[in-house]
Design an enzyme around this catalytic site. Structure first.
Site, PDB file in Angstrom:
ATOM      1  N   THR A  79       0.864  -1.174  -0.071  1.00 24.22           N
ATOM      2  CA  THR A  79       0.063   0.028  -0.020  1.00 24.22           C
ATOM      3  C   THR A  79       0.879   1.148   0.020  1.00 24.22           C
ATOM      4  O   THR A  79       1.947   1.268   0.630  1.00 24.22           O
ATOM      5  CB  THR A  79      -1.017   0.121   1.428  1.00 24.22           C
ATOM      6  OG1 THR A  79      -0.184  -0.081   2.302  1.00 24.22           O
ATOM      7  CG2 THR A  79      -1.915  -1.092   1.291  1.00 24.22           C
ATOM      8  N   CYS A  80       0.619   2.252  -0.757  1.00 26.54           N
ATOM      9  CA  CYS A  80       1.122   3.339  -0.790  1.00 26.54           C
ATOM     10  C   CYS A  80       0.958   4.058   0.633  1.00 26.54           C
ATOM     11  O   CYS A  80      -0.038   4.344   1.336  1.00 26.54           O
ATOM     12  CB  CYS A  80       0.578   4.261  -1.916  1.00 26.54           C
ATOM     13  SG  CYS A  80       1.450   6.030  -1.666  1.00 26.54           S
TER      14      CYS A  80
END
Length: 130
Positions: A79-80
């Protein structure tokens, strides 16, 4: 010829079809014998990495499905970190760094910067965004 795929998922686990379509595409990629090295969850897609998602018993559990796919085929789920923190998806390290009371990043997911995506793009034969 075996290709190396990277997926970028922008849609949340629920409320839009894009994340479920990405999951179905990921299944097809590995079933066809291709390599899916990384799935990068960006923007609202970071919600796919929430450990606090609890769908009804008769609904498809997309977060659990991502986890199972990752384990079965050795796929990185990232996930960013910036997008995740803005949306309340927090890993253990980020909770500690930001002095937050807890974390909720689902098991099997890790948080990474856009450099993680850039690195994956360098080795990918195909990049598909949902």
């Amino acid at each position: 010829m075996i290709l190396n795929y990277v997926l970028v998922v922008d849609g949340p686990a629920y409320g839009r079809q894009s994340a479920r379509s990405a999951y179905q595409f990921a299944q097809a990629v590995v079933e066809q014998g291709h390599r899916l090295s990384r799935i990068f969850f960006y923007q609202d897609g970071v919600h796919n990495g929430s450990a606090l998602t609890a769908p009804a018993s008769d609904e498809f559990d997309l977060v659990a499905a991502w986890q199972q796919l990752s384990i079965a085929h050795n796929i990185e789920l990232q996930t960013c970190v910036a997008a995740a923190l803005r949306r309340g998806i927090v890993g253990e390290q980020e909770a500690e760094q930001n002095q937050l009371p807890g974390n909720n990043l689902a098991t099997g997911f890790e948080q990474a910067g856009l450099g993680g995506l850039a690195e994956a793009l360098l080795t990918a034969d195909r990049v598909i965004q949902f």
